[in-house]
Scaffold this motif. Structure first.
Motif, PDB file in Angstrom:
ATOM      1  N   SER A 217       0.968  -1.175  -0.059  1.00  0.00           N
ATOM      2  CA  SER A 217       0.048  -0.112   0.082  1.00  0.00           C
ATOM      3  C   SER A 217       0.725   1.184   0.077  1.00  0.00           C
ATOM      4  O   SER A 217       1.953   1.101   0.376  1.00  0.00           O
ATOM      5  CB  SER A 217      -0.842   0.078   1.277  1.00  0.00           C
ATOM      6  N   GLY A 218       0.348   2.366  -0.343  1.00  0.00           N
ATOM      7  CA  GLY A 218       1.089   3.632  -0.140  1.00  0.00           C
ATOM      8  C   GLY A 218       2.023   4.097  -1.349  1.00  0.00           C
ATOM      9  O   GLY A 218       2.770   4.698  -1.161  1.00  0.00           O
ATOM     10  N   ARG A 219       1.895   3.255  -2.593  1.00  0.00           N
ATOM     11  CA  ARG A 219       2.580   3.729  -3.462  1.00  0.00           C
ATOM     12  C   ARG A 219       2.231   3.165  -4.965  1.00  0.00           C
ATOM     13  O   ARG A 219       1.413   2.134  -4.688  1.00  0.00           O
ATOM     14  CB  ARG A 219       4.089   3.179  -3.345  1.00  0.00           C
ATOM     15  N   GLU A 220       2.747   3.648  -6.086  1.00  0.00           N
ATOM     16  CA  GLU A 220       2.438   2.883  -7.353  1.00  0.00           C
ATOM     17  C   GLU A 220       3.501   1.895  -7.299  1.00  0.00           C
ATOM     18  O   GLU A 220       4.513   2.091  -7.077  1.00  0.00           O
ATOM     19  CB  GLU A 220       2.588   4.071  -8.344  1.00  0.00           C
ATOM     20  N   ASP A 221       2.885   0.801  -7.843  1.00  0.00           N
ATOM     21  CA  ASP A 221       3.662  -0.443  -7.946  1.00  0.00           C
ATOM     22  C   ASP A 221       3.132  -1.634  -8.568  1.00  0.00           C
ATOM     23  O   ASP A 221       2.035  -1.591  -8.728  1.00  0.00           O
ATOM     24  CB  ASP A 221       4.276  -0.790  -6.504  1.00  0.00           C
ATOM     25  N   PHE A 222       3.777  -2.608  -8.923  1.00  0.00           N
ATOM     26  CA  PHE A 222       2.882  -3.815  -9.403  1.00  0.00           C
ATOM     27  C   PHE A 222       3.533  -5.281  -8.601  1.00  0.00           C
ATOM     28  O   PHE A 222       4.717  -5.258  -8.097  1.00  0.00           O
ATOM     29  CB  PHE A 222       3.028  -3.968 -10.997  1.00  0.00           C
ATOM     30  N   TYR A 223       2.702  -6.039  -8.659  1.00  0.00           N
ATOM     31  CA  TYR A 223       2.975  -7.310  -7.519  1.00  0.00           C
ATOM     32  C   TYR A 223       2.381  -8.486  -8.412  1.00  0.00           C
ATOM     33  O   TYR A 223       1.684  -8.436  -9.097  1.00  0.00           O
ATOM     34  CB  TYR A 223       2.019  -7.207  -6.463  1.00  0.00           C
ATOM     35  N   TYR A 224       3.518  -9.606  -8.494  1.00  0.00           N
ATOM     36  CA  TYR A 224       3.536 -10.806  -9.107  1.00  0.00           C
ATOM     37  C   TYR A 224       3.211 -11.955  -8.195  1.00  0.00           C
ATOM     38  O   TYR A 224       3.562 -11.997  -7.284  1.00  0.00           O
ATOM     39  CB  TYR A 224       4.416 -10.952  -9.859  1.00  0.00           C
ATOM     40  N   CYS A 225       2.387 -12.792  -8.754  1.00  0.00           N
ATOM     41  CA  CYS A 225       2.368 -14.103  -8.251  1.00  0.00           C
ATOM     42  C   CYS A 225       1.699 -15.263  -9.166  1.00  0.00           C
ATOM     43  O   CYS A 225       1.085 -15.082  -9.879  1.00  0.00           O
ATOM     44  CB  CYS A 225       1.265 -14.071  -6.934  1.00  0.00           C
ATOM     45  N   LYS A 226       2.490 -16.265  -8.712  1.00  0.00           N
ATOM     46  CA  LYS A 226       1.869 -17.632  -9.632  1.00  0.00           C
ATOM     47  C   LYS A 226       0.902 -18.161  -8.806  1.00  0.00           C
ATOM     48  O   LYS A 226       1.270 -18.834  -7.948  1.00  0.00           O
ATOM     49  CB  LYS A 226       3.097 -18.442  -9.958  1.00  0.00           C
ATOM     50  N   ILE A 227      -0.095 -18.207  -9.201  1.00  0.00           N
ATOM     51  CA  ILE A 227      -1.193 -18.800  -8.447  1.00  0.00           C
ATOM     52  C   ILE A 227      -1.548 -20.074  -8.717  1.00  0.00           C
ATOM     53  O   ILE A 227      -1.499 -20.472  -9.895  1.00  0.00           O
ATOM     54  CB  ILE A 227      -2.612 -17.790  -8.374  1.00  0.00           C
ATOM     55  N   GLY A 228      -1.840 -20.946  -7.752  1.00  0.00           N
ATOM     56  CA  GLY A 228      -2.355 -22.527  -8.004  1.00  0.00           C
ATOM     57  C   GLY A 228      -3.444 -22.892  -7.971  1.00  0.00           C
ATOM     58  O   GLY A 228      -3.857 -22.655  -6.400  1.00  0.00           O
ATOM     59  N   VAL A 229      -4.262 -23.409  -8.590  1.00  0.00           N
ATOM     60  CA  VAL A 229      -5.667 -23.857  -7.911  1.00  0.00           C
ATOM     61  C   VAL A 229      -5.829 -25.461  -7.813  1.00  0.00           C
ATOM     62  O   VAL A 229      -5.295 -26.051  -8.792  1.00  0.00           O
ATOM     63  CB  VAL A 229      -6.551 -23.588  -9.308  1.00  0.00           C
ATOM     64  N   ASN A 230      -5.874 -25.747  -6.597  1.00  0.00           N
ATOM     65  CA  ASN A 230      -5.851 -27.302  -6.207  1.00  0.00           C
ATOM     66  C   ASN A 230      -7.318 -27.793  -6.937  1.00  0.00           C
ATOM     67  O   ASN A 230      -8.369 -27.198  -7.185  1.00  0.00           O
ATOM     68  CB  ASN A 230      -5.922 -27.162  -4.788  1.00  0.00           C
TER      69      ASN A 230
END
Lengths: 209, 293
Positions: free
Chosen positions: B280-293
């Protein structure tokens, strides 16, 4: 061992909480009238129903996070110490049903005053269990949390008017969701970025018998 | 205990039981409270998952100027793809072609930035999606037959519009903006399949709609794409993913727009409500490899 910290923590808390209870039952042979009490948190009852969104969002803080139907009951095992249980069952909104049970003890700082129909301050230690049940997905989120209370009780005839401040300390959570393991954390507030410490308030009206 | 007291207690308990049975919310709005956020983060194990999606959630500063924002979306998507070459889907916030609301001139401003779908903005972003071989999702004000909609467009890696979701649960700010809500009918429930994962599209306060929540959970949604224009700080746990029993990608905006201060809170959370990545509190981007069981 898995969850050693959590188990030690829970045992230590329960031993602390009930140590005095056991000793008192053994030593205190004084007979006091009206040792039992049963009551409710009237502010929690509307929380289980349709009320204005702005109120519903934050008012539970003033209702001890209890929702809807709730029952409080206790027993004075010493003139200035009671053991108390609290039960609350309600839909908290359209998606979730929450059942919660609290158990703990209140220690009154001014001895003999409450049972003699006066008023007094007390401190309390409690453990709270609640099940946050998602009715759409049938997933349960179980939680156990210790908390401390600071309260004031005024006795009027057979009625007790109790006002207290509760501060959660930590929480241990687990879920029925598959592939999920339990977690434990300090919890002085459910939304620390918004407000780092968030006590709740509870008003209880009880009847002594 | 005397018989009278026993009777009174029994009546009291019966009354409480009845109250708990009848506790209800009559309208469609889910009002979440701090209690929904209470609990310790759980550990959700997706190491054995057989379906995956590489997602990026973006928090960006929005200008009042539409052209500038369209360029920013394309530039940030390119930056995100360069930082995370595996990224398959990049999600931006709600109504990112402009300010979420111009409090001094709400509806005329929204009309000035509104576009048809497809239109110049979607064409431009679709071109970027094709170039990056990556899906891009973003919110915009759509105009159709003179009506304004708060819409969420998902463009596929071929540059085709894969889905458009119109906001069902509009807020008082949307009303000021002249937004028309989508009807609560089947066609307003937007779901797509990506990598064999059931993906649901919602916008901001759609999350408070019981009808839409029920529709998506009944369809066993597995991932919620959730563009927002939110001023709230970061959560300790995510109540939305617990509400849907699904992963959630939460994208937002950051910075001041007149008196409004958007927090930049953006994250990706697993179905147990644990926030895997975000800030929070800034301009940014966030990456995640999501896994669906």
């Amino acid at each position: 061992m898995k969850h050693t910290k959590q188990i030690t923590f829970a045992i230590a808390f329960l031993v602390f909480m009930f140590n005095n209870v056991n000793q008192s039952f053994a030593q205190d042979t004084t007979i006091h009238a009206a040792r039992w009490y049963i009551g409710t948190n009237p502010l929690a009852i509307p929380m289980g129903f349709s009320i204005k969104a702005e109120i519903k969002r934050f008012a539970p803080i003033a209702a001890g996070n209890e929702y809807g139907a709730n029952l409080a009951g206790g027993y004075f095992f010493r003139p200035n110490q009671s053991v108390e249980g609290r039960l609350s069952l309600s839909n908290i909104h359209q998606v979730a049903f929450v059942g919660q049970f609290h158990l703990g003890t209140n220690y009154f700082l001014q001895k003999n005053k409450i049972l003699n129909g006066q008023k007094g301050w007390y401190v309390g230690g409690y453990a709270k269990y609640w099940d946050f049940y998602n009715r759409l997905t049938q997933v349960h989120f179980h939680n156990i949390s210790p908390y401390l209370s600071l309260g004031y009780t005024k006795a009027m005839n057979r009625f007790l008017f109790d006002f207290r401040l509760n501060q959660t300390l930590a929480v241990y959570s687990w879920s029925s969701l598959e592939h999920t393991r339990a977690g434990i954390d300090w919890m002085l507030s459910p939304w620390p970025e918004f407000i780092p410490v968030l006590p709740t308030l509870t008003l209880t009206v009880s009847y002594k018998f | 205990m005397s018989q009278i007291l026993k009777t009174k207690t029994a009546r009291f308990l019966t009354l409480l039981l009845l109250l708990s049975l009848f506790s209800c919310q009559k309208d469609d709005t889910i009002v979440q409270s701090l209690f929904d956020l209470s609990g310790a983060p759980l550990k959700y194990d997706d190491s054995e998952a057989n379906r995956h999606l590489n997602v990026v959630s973006v928090s960006m500063i929005c200008s009042k100027d539409k052209t500038e924002n369209t360029e920013t979306i394309c530039r940030k998507a390119t930056e995100a793809k360069h930082a995370y070459p595996n990224a398959e889907l990049i999600l931006f916030g709600e109504s990112v072609l402009g300010w979420y609301i111009d409090d001094e001139n709400p509806e005329p401003y929204q009309r000035s930035i509104a576009e048809t779908i497809p239109g110049p903005a979607t064409d431009s972003i679709a071109q970027t999606a094709r170039k990056l071989n990556c899906r891009i999702g973003f919110g915009m004000t759509e105009i159709n037959s003179g009506k304004l909609y708060n819409s969420f467009v998902l463009v596929d890696p071929e540059g085709e519009i894969q889905a458009v979701h119109r906001k069902v649960n509009i807020t008082p700010d949307d009303v000021l903006n002249g937004i028309t809500p989508a009807a609560k009918v089947d066609s307003s429930v937007t779901m797509v399949q990506i990598n064999n994962i059931k993906v649901g599209l919602i916008i901001c306060a759609d999350v408070n709609g019981f009808w839409l929540t029920k529709q998506l959970t009944n369809r066993n949604v597995e991932l919620i794409l959730h563009p927002m224009a939110s001023e709230v700080p970061m959560f300790a746990i995510d109540a939305v993913s617990r509400q849907f029993n699904a992963w959630e990608v939460f994208a937002n905006r950051y910075g001041n727009e007149l008196e409004r201060a958007y927090s930049g809170t953006a994250f990706i959370a697993d179905p147990a409500g644990t926030i895997r990545v975000g800030d929070s509190g800034r301009e940014d981007f966030y990456y995640c490899k999501i896994g669906v069981n």
